[in-house]
Design an enzyme around this catalytic site. Structure first.
Site, short mmCIF file in Angstrom:
data_model
loop_
_atom_site.label_atom_id
_atom_site.label_comp_id
_atom_site.label_asym_id
_atom_site.label_seq_id
_atom_site.Cartn_x
_atom_site.Cartn_y
_atom_site.Cartn_z
NE ARG A 102 86.47 79.01 -3.64
CZ ARG A 102 85.28 79.54 -3.33
NH1 ARG A 102 84.70 79.25 -2.18
NH2 ARG A 102 84.68 80.34 -4.17
CG HIS A 129 85.85 84.95 -6.38
ND1 HIS A 129 85.91 83.83 -7.17
CD2 HIS A 129 84.76 84.79 -5.59
CE1 HIS A 129 84.91 83.02 -6.85
NE2 HIS A 129 84.19 83.58 -5.91
CD GLN A 132 80.63 86.02 -7.31
OE1 GLN A 132 80.74 84.92 -6.80
NE2 GLN A 132 79.47 86.51 -7.69
CG ASP A 223 83.28 89.66 -0.20
OD1 ASP A 223 82.44 88.78 0.07
OD2 ASP A 223 84.50 89.40 -0.39
CB CYS A 263 80.50 87.34 -4.30
SG CYS A 263 81.30 87.43 -2.70
NE ARG A 291 80.80 82.08 -9.59
CZ ARG A 291 81.36 81.63 -8.47
NH1 ARG A 291 80.98 82.09 -7.31
NH2 ARG A 291 82.35 80.75 -8.53
N1 NVA Z 1 86.02 87.41 0.15
C1 NVA Z 1 85.34 86.15 0.37
C2 NVA Z 1 84.62 85.70 -0.86
C3 NVA Z 1 83.83 84.44 -0.69
C4 NVA Z 1 83.18 83.98 -1.96
C5 NVA Z 1 86.36 85.12 0.81
O1 NVA Z 1 87.46 85.09 0.26
O2 NVA Z 1 86.06 84.35 1.73
N1 CP Z 2 80.58 83.43 -4.19
C1 CP Z 2 81.20 82.26 -4.03
O1 CP Z 2 82.26 82.01 -4.60
O2 CP Z 2 80.56 81.39 -3.20
P1 CP Z 2 81.12 80.04 -2.62
O3 CP Z 2 82.20 80.37 -1.63
O4 CP Z 2 79.94 79.38 -1.98
O5 CP Z 2 81.66 79.20 -3.74
#
Ligand code: NVA
Ligand code: CP
Length: 309
Positions: A102, A129, A132, A223, A263, A291
């Site tokens: 990540r 992502h 997801q 989101d 998500c 997930r």
């Molecule tokens: N769009 C959000 C998704 C979190 C799972 C982010 O990137 O923070």
């Molecule tokens: N949806 C998702 O990826 O959640 P986290 O940021 O908690 O991993």
């Protein structure tokens, strides 16, 4: 050997194969059978951003497959002190069997993959992502929303919107994306989706009117308005996203049996109202659980491809 960096790299058949595999393993586990598909394998999980679901689902998933996960926060490993991605990749991939990352830019993830000897999985970047979306589509299948669905995405043209674009354009369903002016999806990702849609027959539409997008939809999704890395823009974004809250009035425009996906984490009163979030139509916790199951499908599939290579 294959990596799982973006859905762009996969065919419809491959995406469905991974999801079907995840569903099969889910059924086995629910019946009490834990098959060690990835016995003694080590999954390194590098996090440059926070996470609840991604960390817990990957760590639990690899354990249930007979392996073990290593949680590596960039705050603790030398990557956070400037060791290059390419060196980190060459070290970790000599010791571990798979890597999940990540991070911020997709190009950093790509650099890691370019130097890795083992499959690399995108656990979220600024652009995409994809894991997801594997869980989201699995949830759509389980709720009977995989036969020519109309999906409405309401909100930021961010990593989630981009991933929906890839999934819809690869699988060939209708996706309507509603974003406020100035928060549209990345033009090059939109262009890629348009190319894939020519092959799959997907219908992809963009609008600045969320009500238009949601009208008659089978699936409504959103989101956060403030993604990780956007925190400094929080105040401005909350103003700019006015009218984009998925609330009861907006959900009424969708089909009566439409489902709501998110998500997570969710910010009630911003992108979604408390009422919709807690409603019968909201299947966000099925989605979160998936997930775990969907990513097992991805990991086992990647391992099989690596062994075939
Ligand atoms: N769009 C959000 C998704 C979190 C799972 C982010 O990137 O923070
Ligand atoms: N949806 C998702 O990826 O959640 P986290 O940021 O908690 O991993």
């Amino acid at each position: 050997m294959r990596h799982f960096l973006t859905l762009k790299d996969f065919t419809k058949e491959e995406i469905l194969e991974m999801i079907e595999l995840g569903l099969r393993i889910k059924a086995e586990v629910k019946a009490g059978r834990f098959t060690p598909y990835l016995e003694k394998q080590v999954l390194a999980m590098i996090f440059e951003k926070s996470s609840t679901r991604t960390r817990v689902s990957f760590e639990t998933g690899i354990f249930q497959l007979g392996g073990t996960g290593l949680f590596l926060s960039s705050r603790d490993i030398q990557l956070g002190r400037g060791e290059p991605m390419r060196d980190t990749a060459r070290v970790i991939s000599r010791m571990c069997d798979m890597v999940m990352i990540r991070t911020y830019s997709q190009s950093k993830l790509q650099e890691f993959a370019d130097f890795s000897e083992v499959p690399v999985i995108n656990g979220l970047t600024d652009e995409y992502h994809p894991v997801q979306l594997m869980a989201d589509y699995m949830t759509m299948i389980e709720h009977g929303k995989d036969q020519n669905p109309v999906v409405a995405y309401v909100g930021d043209g961010n990593n989630m919107a981009h991933s929906w674009l890839m999934m819809a354009s690869k699988l060939g369903f209708e996706l309507r994306v509603a974003t406020p002016k100035g928060y549209e999806c990345d033009a090059s990702i939109v262009a890629d989706a348009a190319e894939f849609a020519k092959i799959s027959g997907a219908v992809i539409e963009f609008t600045n009117d969320p009500n238009d997008a949601v009208a008659g939809a089978d699936v409504v999704t959103t989101d956060t308005w403030v993604s990780m890395g956007d925190e400094e823009e929080k105040e401005r974004r909350i103003k700019d996203f006015s009218g984009y809250t998925v609330d009861k009035e907006m959900m009424k425009l969708a089909k009566a049996d439409a489902i709501f996906l998110h998500c997570l984490p969710a910010y009630r009163g911003l992108e979604v109202s408390e009422e919709v979030f807690e409603s019968e139509q909201s299947v966000v916790f099925d989605e979160a659980e998936n997930r775990l199951h969907a990513q097992k499908g991805v990991m086992v599939w990647l391992d099989t491809k690596r062994k075939e290579a």
